[in-house]
Design a protein around this motif. Structure first.
Motif, PDB file in Angstrom:
ATOM      1  N   GLU A  84       1.795  13.332   1.161  1.00  0.00           N
ATOM      2  CA  GLU A  84       0.822  12.993   0.026  1.00  0.00           C
ATOM      3  C   GLU A  84      -0.755  13.304   0.630  1.00  0.00           C
ATOM      4  N   PHE A  85      -0.977  13.103   1.826  1.00  0.00           N
ATOM      5  CA  PHE A  85      -2.421  13.318   2.224  1.00  0.00           C
ATOM      6  C   PHE A  85      -2.566  14.200   3.368  1.00  0.00           C
ATOM      7  N   GLY A  86      -3.567  14.887   3.425  1.00  0.00           N
ATOM      8  CA  GLY A  86      -3.754  16.043   4.310  1.00  0.00           C
ATOM      9  C   GLY A  86      -4.162  15.261   5.826  1.00  0.00           C
ATOM     10  N   ARG A  87      -4.854  14.208   5.928  1.00  0.00           N
ATOM     11  CA  ARG A  87      -5.138  13.446   7.108  1.00  0.00           C
ATOM     12  C   ARG A  87      -4.549  12.197   7.028  1.00  0.00           C
ATOM     13  N   ALA A 141       0.804  -1.302   0.238  1.00  0.00           N
ATOM     14  CA  ALA A 141       0.011   0.016   0.184  1.00  0.00           C
ATOM     15  C   ALA A 141       1.023   1.243  -0.140  1.00  0.00           C
ATOM     16  N   THR A 142       1.374   1.453  -1.209  1.00  0.00           N
ATOM     17  CA  THR A 142       2.045   2.679  -1.389  1.00  0.00           C
ATOM     18  C   THR A 142       1.363   4.115  -1.476  1.00  0.00           C
ATOM     19  N   PRO A 143       1.865   5.363  -1.235  1.00  0.00           N
ATOM     20  CA  PRO A 143       1.076   6.449  -1.314  1.00  0.00           C
ATOM     21  C   PRO A 143       0.404   6.551  -2.646  1.00  0.00           C
ATOM     22  N   GLU A 144       1.145   6.280  -3.656  1.00  0.00           N
ATOM     23  CA  GLU A 144       0.777   6.134  -5.275  1.00  0.00           C
ATOM     24  C   GLU A 144      -0.427   5.435  -5.431  1.00  0.00           C
ATOM     25  N   ILE A 145      -0.483   4.247  -4.860  1.00  0.00           N
ATOM     26  CA  ILE A 145      -1.642   3.115  -5.096  1.00  0.00           C
ATOM     27  C   ILE A 145      -2.883   3.862  -4.163  1.00  0.00           C
ATOM     28  N   VAL A 146      -2.528   4.232  -3.033  1.00  0.00           N
ATOM     29  CA  VAL A 146      -3.785   4.660  -2.267  1.00  0.00           C
ATOM     30  C   VAL A 146      -4.417   5.967  -2.874  1.00  0.00           C
ATOM     31  N   LYS A 147      -3.495   6.809  -3.718  1.00  0.00           N
ATOM     32  CA  LYS A 147      -4.103   8.149  -4.004  1.00  0.00           C
ATOM     33  C   LYS A 147      -5.175   7.566  -5.119  1.00  0.00           C
ATOM     34  N   GLN A 148      -5.014   6.520  -5.875  1.00  0.00           N
ATOM     35  CA  GLN A 148      -5.996   6.266  -6.750  1.00  0.00           C
ATOM     36  C   GLN A 148      -7.615   6.077  -6.143  1.00  0.00           C
ATOM     37  N   TYR A 149      -7.614   5.921  -4.714  1.00  0.00           N
ATOM     38  CA  TYR A 149      -9.131   5.673  -4.054  1.00  0.00           C
ATOM     39  C   TYR A 149      -9.446   6.921  -3.389  1.00  0.00           C
ATOM     40  N   GLU A 150      -8.590   8.146  -4.034  1.00  0.00           N
ATOM     41  CA  GLU A 150      -8.907   9.591  -3.382  1.00  0.00           C
ATOM     42  C   GLU A 150      -9.629   9.316  -2.121  1.00  0.00           C
ATOM     43  N   PRO A 151      -8.782   8.968  -1.232  1.00  0.00           N
ATOM     44  CA  PRO A 151      -9.422   8.983   0.376  1.00  0.00           C
ATOM     45  C   PRO A 151      -9.536  10.480   1.034  1.00  0.00           C
ATOM     46  N   GLU A 152     -10.295  10.310   2.120  1.00  0.00           N
ATOM     47  CA  GLU A 152     -10.522  11.694   2.721  1.00  0.00           C
ATOM     48  C   GLU A 152      -9.403  11.579   3.823  1.00  0.00           C
ATOM     49  N   ALA A 153      -8.956  10.469   4.384  1.00  0.00           N
ATOM     50  CA  ALA A 153      -8.063  10.207   5.066  1.00  0.00           C
ATOM     51  C   ALA A 153      -7.364   8.765   5.116  1.00  0.00           C
ATOM     52  N   VAL A 154      -6.341   8.679   5.693  1.00  0.00           N
ATOM     53  CA  VAL A 154      -5.498   7.161   5.436  1.00  0.00           C
ATOM     54  C   VAL A 154      -5.049   6.802   7.118  1.00  0.00           C
ATOM     55  N   PHE A 155      -5.471   5.672   7.356  1.00  0.00           N
ATOM     56  CA  PHE A 155      -5.200   5.080   8.671  1.00  0.00           C
ATOM     57  C   PHE A 155      -3.895   3.995   8.250  1.00  0.00           C
TER      58      PHE A 155
END
Length: 201
Positions: free
Chosen positions: A166-169, A7-21
């Motif tokens: 890469e993510f705000g939250r 689960a890299t930041p690049e892969i997670v970006k595809q899901y446009e999450p509001e937050a990442v745990f």
């Protein structure tokens, strides 16, 4: 759900999450000293995963839950002749749940096991390990065919930092948030953080 990939930041970006745990766990603590890169030296994590093998006269540095359970596993596999477990703390199994400690020690009853609380790792040599007995500062040399390091974990801060860029939250969980991490506290973290999560906060 996505499995079998990192689960890299690049892969997670595809899901446009509001937050990442981030439940990234921890990395084994490896002391900075000569000898740690020898072929017969490994971490408890590597042994448990089957990546490295121990044999003959084995010394485990670290007498917490992981160190004791590694010893139990090696005795069960029948691949070692003797195990010595050394730790600088004054009590073997310090911090373990009493019932778990009793169960682990019961499983190893009658095995060629030596316990050395109050002994600090001083060095690793081709012949084995050198310990300092804290009670009188005397030197103890142990011969070892295998040396296993079980000195705890350190949070994978670099993984959390990569997501924070890469993510705000970004919300760390378990070992990534606090040390030492436990299975129970990590599950509690996940439950509490997810239940109380407000996407509009």
């Amino acid at each position: 759900m996505v499995l079998n990939c990192e689960a890299t930041p690049e892969i997670v970006k595809q899901y446009e999450p509001e937050a990442v745990f981030v439940a990234a766990g921890g990395s084994p603590v490896i002391p900075k000293m000569d000898g740690v890169d020898q072929a017969n030296v490994c971490t408890a994590e590597e042994v448990i995963r089957g990546e490295k093998k121990a044999c003959g006269n084995t010394v485990i540095i670290g007498a917490g839950l992981t160190g004791l359970e590694t010893a139990e596993m090696l005795f069960r596999q029948g691949c070692v002749e003797k195990i010595t477990i050394a730790d600088m703390v004054p009590q073997i199994g310090l911090g373990m749940y009493p019932s778990v400690f009793v169960d682990v020690m019961k499983e190893m009853a009658g095995q060629p096991l030596e316990l050395l609380p109050g002994h600090m790792l001083k060095g690793i040599t081709p012949e084995g390990v050198t310990l300092t007995k804290l009670e009188d500062q005397s030197e103890v040399c142990l011969k070892a065919d295998s040396v296993i390091l079980s000195l705890g974990l350190k949070p994978r801060r670099e993984t959390v930092s990569a997501f924070e860029k890469e993510f705000g939250r970004v919300i760390p969980l378990g070992e990534a948030r606090r040390t030492p991490g436990r299975v129970a506290t990590s599950m509690e973290d996940g439950y509490i953080m997810a239940r109380g999560f407000d996407p509009e906060a």
